[in-house]
Design an enzyme around this catalytic site. Structure first.
Site, mmCIF file in Angstrom:
data_model
loop_
_atom_site.group_PDB
_atom_site.id
_atom_site.type_symbol
_atom_site.label_atom_id
_atom_site.label_comp_id
_atom_site.label_asym_id
_atom_site.label_seq_id
_atom_site.Cartn_x
_atom_site.Cartn_y
_atom_site.Cartn_z
ATOM 1 N N PRO A 9 -18.987 20.565 -3.173
ATOM 2 C CA PRO A 9 -18.898 19.647 -2.047
ATOM 3 C C PRO A 9 -17.596 18.862 -1.962
ATOM 4 C CG PRO A 9 -20.474 18.864 -3.686
ATOM 5 C CD PRO A 9 -20.125 20.268 -4.053
ATOM 6 N N ASN A 10 -17.140 18.738 -0.749
ATOM 7 C CA ASN A 10 -15.949 17.948 -0.382
ATOM 8 C C ASN A 10 -14.633 18.637 -0.717
ATOM 9 O OD1 ASN A 10 -17.449 15.655 0.635
ATOM 10 N ND2 ASN A 10 -18.014 15.282 -1.493
ATOM 11 N N ARG A 17 -7.903 14.927 1.224
ATOM 12 C CA ARG A 17 -8.826 14.025 0.536
ATOM 13 C C ARG A 17 -8.125 13.398 -0.674
ATOM 14 N NH1 ARG A 17 -13.220 16.374 -3.733
ATOM 15 N NH2 ARG A 17 -14.323 14.432 -4.044
ATOM 16 N N TYR A 22 -6.118 14.586 -5.899
ATOM 17 C CA TYR A 22 -6.382 16.020 -5.724
ATOM 18 C C TYR A 22 -5.202 16.817 -5.173
ATOM 19 C CZ TYR A 22 -11.174 14.436 -6.475
ATOM 20 O OH TYR A 22 -12.308 13.877 -7.020
ATOM 21 N N ASN A 74 -15.619 25.051 -9.599
ATOM 22 C CA ASN A 74 -15.438 23.600 -9.574
ATOM 23 C C ASN A 74 -16.645 23.058 -8.814
ATOM 24 O OD1 ASN A 74 -14.853 20.933 -9.237
ATOM 25 N ND2 ASN A 74 -12.734 21.245 -8.566
ATOM 26 N N ALA A 77 -18.909 17.073 -7.317
ATOM 27 C CA ALA A 77 -19.846 16.026 -7.759
ATOM 28 C C ALA A 77 -21.117 16.593 -8.398
ATOM 29 C CB ALA A 77 -20.205 15.123 -6.581
ATOM 30 N N HIS A 80 -21.927 16.486 -12.246
ATOM 31 C CA HIS A 80 -22.519 15.351 -12.940
ATOM 32 C C HIS A 80 -24.008 15.170 -12.647
ATOM 33 C CE1 HIS A 80 -18.236 14.753 -13.094
ATOM 34 N NE2 HIS A 80 -18.180 14.531 -11.786
ATOM 35 N N ASP A 87 -28.843 25.895 -14.490
ATOM 36 C CA ASP A 87 -29.879 26.910 -14.682
ATOM 37 C C ASP A 87 -29.505 28.224 -13.998
ATOM 38 O OD1 ASP A 87 -31.384 25.207 -16.198
ATOM 39 O OD2 ASP A 87 -32.837 24.727 -14.636
ATOM 40 N N GLU A 98 -15.147 26.402 -15.971
ATOM 41 C CA GLU A 98 -15.329 25.167 -15.186
ATOM 42 C C GLU A 98 -13.953 24.545 -14.936
ATOM 43 O OE1 GLU A 98 -17.874 22.386 -17.244
ATOM 44 O OE2 GLU A 98 -17.405 20.743 -15.857
ATOM 45 N N HIS A 100 -11.779 21.291 -13.079
ATOM 46 C CA HIS A 100 -11.684 20.016 -12.363
ATOM 47 C C HIS A 100 -10.220 19.711 -12.139
ATOM 48 C CE1 HIS A 100 -15.890 19.351 -12.861
ATOM 49 N NE2 HIS A 100 -15.769 19.686 -14.130
ATOM 50 N N ILE A 101 -9.895 19.416 -10.909
ATOM 51 C CA ILE A 101 -8.502 19.126 -10.564
ATOM 52 C C ILE A 101 -8.067 17.833 -11.245
ATOM 53 C CG2 ILE A 101 -6.963 18.582 -8.624
ATOM 54 C CD1 ILE A 101 -8.947 20.267 -6.863
ATOM 55 N N SER A 102 -8.907 16.827 -11.155
ATOM 56 C CA SER A 102 -8.583 15.531 -11.777
ATOM 57 C C SER A 102 -9.134 15.490 -13.203
ATOM 58 C CB SER A 102 -9.198 14.402 -10.942
ATOM 59 O OG SER A 102 -10.622 14.480 -10.990
ATOM 60 N N ARG A 107 -11.642 8.854 -15.461
ATOM 61 C CA ARG A 107 -12.107 8.221 -14.230
ATOM 62 C C ARG A 107 -13.399 7.425 -14.495
ATOM 63 N NH1 ARG A 107 -12.083 12.501 -9.542
ATOM 64 N NH2 ARG A 107 -12.418 10.582 -8.340
ATOM 65 N N ARG A 111 -18.514 10.048 -14.176
ATOM 66 C CA ARG A 111 -17.909 11.388 -14.106
ATOM 67 C C ARG A 111 -17.676 11.993 -15.491
ATOM 68 N NH1 ARG A 111 -16.189 11.818 -8.632
ATOM 69 N NH2 ARG A 111 -15.763 9.754 -7.824
HETATM 70 C C1 DQA Z 1 -13.762 17.084 -9.282
HETATM 71 C C2 DQA Z 1 -14.190 15.819 -10.038
HETATM 72 C C3 DQA Z 1 -15.565 15.347 -9.591
HETATM 73 O O1 DQA Z 1 -15.946 14.187 -10.307
HETATM 74 C C4 DQA Z 1 -15.540 15.007 -8.119
HETATM 75 O O2 DQA Z 1 -16.827 14.634 -7.682
HETATM 76 C C5 DQA Z 1 -14.976 16.094 -7.295
HETATM 77 C C6 DQA Z 1 -13.856 16.888 -7.779
HETATM 78 C C7 DQA Z 1 -12.316 17.508 -9.610
HETATM 79 O O3 DQA Z 1 -11.948 18.624 -9.238
HETATM 80 O O4 DQA Z 1 -11.558 16.734 -10.189
HETATM 81 O O5 DQA Z 1 -15.378 16.263 -6.138
HETATM 82 O O6 DQA Z 1 -14.617 18.152 -9.681
#
Ligand code: DQA
Length: 146
Positions: A9-10, A17, A22, A74, A77, A80, A87, A98, A100-102, A107, A111
């Site tokens: 998501p997002n 964003r 990001y 990725n 959210a 978490h 599953d 896995e 994560h950009i950040s 943070r 997270r």
């Molecule tokens: C994220 C980190 C997550 O905590 C956050 O909700 C995201 C992006 C990252 O790529 O850093 O949407 O997965």
């Protein structure tokens, strides 16, 4: 060899964003660069982004019939919160990376926990979009030829 890239998501908002966290590369740019990289190694990268948890789960399930050898995810959210995505990944038994950009560990506290990290092949965290490239190269070198 087929690899599946899943963004949660997002991440459709990438490039617009919270660019301080990001970056300014859009999702389309990211996906097409990774697809070119995969192609140059003789691999196919399927890309999917969804804001809906069940679409991500369906994509993981479908990976078994699409002959996917590795998944790069990725979960955003859902990292978490989602036991369901954990599953699904355990259920199909396809190795996954896995991303994560950040740096989620520097943070907010909520997270810091991931439902996926302990079962991932490897976690790429805080490397910006380079993390996706590193995950892709690692998946190619590990699973190509299997
Ligand atoms: C994220 C980190 C997550 O905590 C956050 O909700 C995201 C992006 C990252 O790529 O850093 O949407 O997965």
């Amino acid at each position: 060899m087929n690899i599946l890239l899943i963004n949660g998501p997002n991440l459709n908002l990438l490039g617009r964003r919270e660019t301080d966290l990001y970056g300014d590369t859009t999702l389309i740019e990211l996906e097409s660069n990774l697809q070119l990289m995969a192609k140059s190694h003789g691999c196919m990268l399927e890309c999917l982004q969804s804001n809906a948890e069940h679409h991500l789960i369906d994509a993981i399930h479908n990976a078994t019939t699409d002959n996917i050898k590795a998944i790069i995810i990725n979960p955003a959210a859902y990292t978490h919160t989602s036991i369901a995505i954990r599953d699904a990944l355990l259920g199909v038994n396809i190795p996954f990376y896995e991303v994560h950009i950040s740096d989620i560990y520097s943070r907010e506290k909520f997270r810091h926990f991931s439902y996926l990290s302990d079962i991932a092949e490897k976690v790429f965290c805080g490397l910006g979009i380079k993390g996706y490239e590193e995950a892709l190269l690692e998946a190619i070198s590990k699973y190509k030829g299997i």
